[in-house]
Design a protein around this motif. Structure first.
Motif, mmCIF file in Angstrom:
data_model
loop_
_atom_site.group_PDB
_atom_site.id
_atom_site.type_symbol
_atom_site.label_atom_id
_atom_site.label_comp_id
_atom_site.label_asym_id
_atom_site.label_seq_id
_atom_site.Cartn_x
_atom_site.Cartn_y
_atom_site.Cartn_z
ATOM 1 N N SER A 100 -11.301 -35.804 -11.679
ATOM 2 C CA SER A 100 -10.406 -34.784 -11.130
ATOM 3 C C SER A 100 -8.968 -35.271 -11.196
ATOM 4 O O SER A 100 -8.703 -36.451 -11.464
ATOM 5 N N ALA A 101 -8.041 -34.373 -10.947
ATOM 6 C CA ALA A 101 -6.621 -34.747 -10.951
ATOM 7 C C ALA A 101 -6.344 -35.818 -9.898
ATOM 8 O O ALA A 101 -5.569 -36.755 -10.131
ATOM 9 N N ALA A 102 -6.996 -35.701 -8.740
ATOM 10 C CA ALA A 102 -6.809 -36.691 -7.668
ATOM 11 C C ALA A 102 -7.354 -38.049 -8.090
ATOM 12 O O ALA A 102 -6.737 -39.093 -7.812
ATOM 13 N N GLU A 103 -8.504 -38.051 -8.764
ATOM 14 C CA GLU A 103 -9.083 -39.312 -9.238
ATOM 15 C C GLU A 103 -8.188 -39.968 -10.276
ATOM 16 O O GLU A 103 -7.996 -41.195 -10.259
ATOM 17 N N GLN A 104 -7.620 -39.176 -11.161
ATOM 18 C CA GLN A 104 -6.711 -39.720 -12.170
ATOM 19 C C GLN A 104 -5.471 -40.310 -11.512
ATOM 20 O O GLN A 104 -4.992 -41.387 -11.900
ATOM 21 N N ARG A 105 -4.946 -39.626 -10.510
ATOM 22 C CA ARG A 105 -3.743 -40.115 -9.827
ATOM 23 C C ARG A 105 -4.046 -41.401 -9.062
ATOM 24 O O ARG A 105 -3.252 -42.345 -9.085
ATOM 25 N N LEU A 106 -5.187 -41.441 -8.372
ATOM 26 C CA LEU A 106 -5.557 -42.644 -7.627
ATOM 27 C C LEU A 106 -5.679 -43.834 -8.568
ATOM 28 O O LEU A 106 -5.168 -44.925 -8.268
ATOM 29 N N LYS A 107 -6.336 -43.635 -9.690
ATOM 30 C CA LYS A 107 -6.514 -44.732 -10.646
ATOM 31 C C LYS A 107 -5.172 -45.209 -11.180
ATOM 32 O O LYS A 107 -4.932 -46.421 -11.311
ATOM 33 N N ALA A 108 -4.269 -44.272 -11.477
ATOM 34 C CA ALA A 108 -2.950 -44.639 -11.996
ATOM 35 C C ALA A 108 -2.134 -45.391 -10.946
ATOM 36 O O ALA A 108 -1.470 -46.393 -11.255
ATOM 37 N N LEU A 109 -2.172 -44.930 -9.702
ATOM 38 C CA LEU A 109 -1.412 -45.586 -8.631
ATOM 39 C C LEU A 109 -1.956 -46.988 -8.354
ATOM 40 O O LEU A 109 -1.173 -47.930 -8.156
ATOM 41 N N LEU A 153 4.009 -47.485 -3.152
ATOM 42 C CA LEU A 153 2.728 -47.220 -3.802
ATOM 43 C C LEU A 153 1.570 -47.301 -2.801
ATOM 44 O O LEU A 153 0.652 -46.474 -2.836
ATOM 45 N N GLU A 154 1.616 -48.282 -1.923
ATOM 46 C CA GLU A 154 0.574 -48.401 -0.901
ATOM 47 C C GLU A 154 0.548 -47.164 -0.002
ATOM 48 O O GLU A 154 -0.529 -46.676 0.365
ATOM 49 N N GLY A 155 1.728 -46.656 0.327
ATOM 50 C CA GLY A 155 1.802 -45.448 1.145
ATOM 51 C C GLY A 155 1.246 -44.237 0.422
ATOM 52 O O GLY A 155 0.526 -43.416 1.020
ATOM 53 N N GLU A 156 1.575 -44.096 -0.872
ATOM 54 C CA GLU A 156 1.069 -42.973 -1.667
ATOM 55 C C GLU A 156 -0.457 -43.031 -1.770
ATOM 56 O O GLU A 156 -1.149 -42.010 -1.665
ATOM 57 N N ILE A 157 -0.981 -44.228 -1.983
ATOM 58 C CA ILE A 157 -2.432 -44.396 -2.102
ATOM 59 C C ILE A 157 -3.123 -44.061 -0.785
ATOM 60 O O ILE A 157 -4.143 -43.355 -0.755
ATOM 61 N N ALA A 158 -2.564 -44.554 0.317
ATOM 62 C CA ALA A 158 -3.145 -44.278 1.639
ATOM 63 C C ALA A 158 -3.144 -42.781 1.937
ATOM 64 O O ALA A 158 -4.133 -42.236 2.450
ATOM 65 N N ALA A 181 -10.101 -54.994 3.067
ATOM 66 C CA ALA A 181 -8.790 -54.412 3.337
ATOM 67 C C ALA A 181 -8.629 -53.066 2.639
ATOM 68 O O ALA A 181 -9.400 -52.716 1.737
ATOM 69 N N SER A 182 -7.612 -52.330 3.041
ATOM 70 C CA SER A 182 -7.373 -50.993 2.481
ATOM 71 C C SER A 182 -7.099 -51.048 0.981
ATOM 72 O O SER A 182 -7.521 -50.161 0.237
ATOM 73 N N ARG A 183 -6.381 -52.078 0.535
ATOM 74 C CA ARG A 183 -6.100 -52.186 -0.901
ATOM 75 C C ARG A 183 -7.394 -52.403 -1.685
ATOM 76 O O ARG A 183 -7.561 -51.853 -2.775
ATOM 77 N N SER A 184 -8.313 -53.184 -1.136
ATOM 78 C CA SER A 184 -9.603 -53.411 -1.795
ATOM 79 C C SER A 184 -10.404 -52.120 -1.870
ATOM 80 O O SER A 184 -11.050 -51.836 -2.884
ATOM 81 N N VAL A 185 -10.355 -51.339 -0.801
ATOM 82 C CA VAL A 185 -11.065 -50.055 -0.778
ATOM 83 C C VAL A 185 -10.520 -49.134 -1.874
ATOM 84 O O VAL A 185 -11.281 -48.496 -2.606
ATOM 85 N N ALA A 186 -9.197 -49.066 -1.989
ATOM 86 C CA ALA A 186 -8.578 -48.208 -2.997
ATOM 87 C C ALA A 186 -9.003 -48.625 -4.399
ATOM 88 O O ALA A 186 -9.307 -47.777 -5.252
ATOM 89 N N ARG A 187 -9.037 -49.925 -4.657
ATOM 90 C CA ARG A 187 -9.453 -50.402 -5.979
ATOM 91 C C ARG A 187 -10.904 -50.066 -6.263
ATOM 92 O O ARG A 187 -11.254 -49.651 -7.384
ATOM 93 N N GLU A 191 -11.798 -47.843 -9.411
ATOM 94 C CA GLU A 191 -12.402 -48.525 -10.547
ATOM 95 C C GLU A 191 -13.926 -48.461 -10.564
ATOM 96 O O GLU A 191 -14.546 -48.745 -11.587
ATOM 97 N N LEU A 192 -14.525 -48.088 -9.424
ATOM 98 C CA LEU A 192 -15.981 -47.972 -9.356
ATOM 99 C C LEU A 192 -16.349 -46.695 -8.594
ATOM 100 O O LEU A 192 -16.985 -46.736 -7.542
ATOM 101 N N PRO A 193 -15.945 -45.531 -9.130
ATOM 102 C CA PRO A 193 -16.180 -44.265 -8.415
ATOM 103 C C PRO A 193 -17.656 -43.905 -8.275
ATOM 104 O O PRO A 193 -18.000 -43.042 -7.475
ATOM 105 N N GLU A 194 -18.522 -44.585 -9.034
ATOM 106 C CA GLU A 194 -19.957 -44.295 -8.957
ATOM 107 C C GLU A 194 -20.613 -44.915 -7.725
ATOM 108 O O GLU A 194 -21.798 -44.674 -7.473
ATOM 109 N N ILE A 195 -19.877 -45.695 -6.950
ATOM 110 C CA ILE A 195 -20.469 -46.381 -5.809
ATOM 111 C C ILE A 195 -21.010 -45.370 -4.797
ATOM 112 O O ILE A 195 -20.365 -44.370 -4.486
ATOM 113 N N GLY A 196 -22.227 -45.609 -4.338
ATOM 114 C CA GLY A 196 -22.880 -44.684 -3.419
ATOM 115 C C GLY A 196 -23.655 -43.593 -4.122
ATOM 116 O O GLY A 196 -24.400 -42.845 -3.473
#
Length: 294
Positions: A100-109, A153-158, A181-187, A191-196
């Protein structure tokens, strides 16, 4: 198998991809298969989906090995195209849903945040080796800019994660483990959207943390790990050591491996895989909870 049949060459831009879509439709193509090539395929993949042509991504190394197994040691565009078709048919490759557009943006950020963090580390190393006051001042200026960009960038990701109900639910589930940590969660989510979604075995293999069988007859060989996504794997190596300091189950697992005399690398891999299984279970529960709530 021969590299014969219809073939064409198209530019990797919007106009060329539109021509490719029309050409595929004219030839009755139901699925466009392309190699994942470090981002060069991204534009074609997304635009072809927008033009109602389903696409699938395949591993370039696997396609090359398939070509060699079929007797094609040479490499040309026509042969490569034919081998991708043959590989896709042999593997019965299915369409890869577009992000999705949100997934693409998250990955880019997340990717950009990683670049900024890496650049900041380099500037700090340069400053520690610098002696000239003018050079140090210049480095401080660059570092201040990188720190501002990192925080933005951290603020945009959050915000992006908070605005998505499912991602917010996954974020809470992951961060229930002390040391994540929050940064680890974002990664992980980028990078592993299939989790769960995948089984524990499948997600471990996807991250390159599943032991690969190496048996033959009565011989039971050493089972190495290989392949998979390097980014999530390196992240799991890092945070597994931190979580093991706080989580009693992971700490006990670590101690059992040490007591058994396992090698350091074996312990490192086992800890990362154990953490991934825990996170996968938490993500599965969070997704189920979210689905039931909606």
């Amino acid at each position: 198998m021969e590299p014969s049949g219809a073939a064409g060459r198209f530019r990797n831009d919007a106009a060329g991809i539109a021509e490719l879509a029309a050409w595929c439709q004219g030839h009755g193509v139901e699925l466009a298969v392309m190699e994942a090539s470090g981002g060069g395929e991204r534009l074609a993949f997304l635009l072809l989906w927008e033009l109602s042509l389903p696409c699938a991504l395949v591993n370039a190394r696997n396609v090359r090995r398939f070509a060699e197994a079929m007797g094609f040691l040479e490499k040309t565009d026509r042969i490569d195209a034919a081998m991708i078709v043959g590989y896709a048919q042999a593997k019965r490759v299915q369409a890869t849903p577009p992000p999705s557009a949100a997934e693409q943006r998250l990955k880019a950020l997340v990717a950009r945040l990683g670049q900024v963090t890496g650049d900041l580390t380099i500037q700090k190393q340069r400053k520690s080796a610098a002696a000239n006051a003018e050079i140090i001042a210049s480095l401080d200026e660059v570092m201040a800019l990188l720190v501002r960009q990192s925080r933005r960038l951290e603020g945009e990701i959050a915000s992006l994660i908070d605005d998505d109900p499912l991602w917010a639910c996954l974020d809470r589930a992951f961060r229930s483990l002390k040391g994540v940590a929050s940064r680890s969660v974002a990664r992980l989510m980028a990078e592993l959207p299939e989790i769960g979604i995948l089984s524990n075995k499948a997600i471990a293999k996807l991250a390159g943390l599943a032991p690969i069988a190496n048996d033959s007859g009565k011989r039971s060989g050493r089972r190495p790990v290989r392949g998979g996504r390097a980014g999530p794997r390196s992240l799991l190596f890092l945070i597994a050591r931190i979580v093991a300091k706080y989580d009693p189950h992971l700490a006990a697992f670590h101690q059992r491996l040490q007591a058994a005399g396992k090698e350091k690398m074996v312990i490192r891999i086992a800890l990362a895989r154990k953490l991934l299984v825990i996170l996968n279970a938490k993500a599965r529960d969070a997704r189920s909870e979210f689905a039931n709530a909606t």
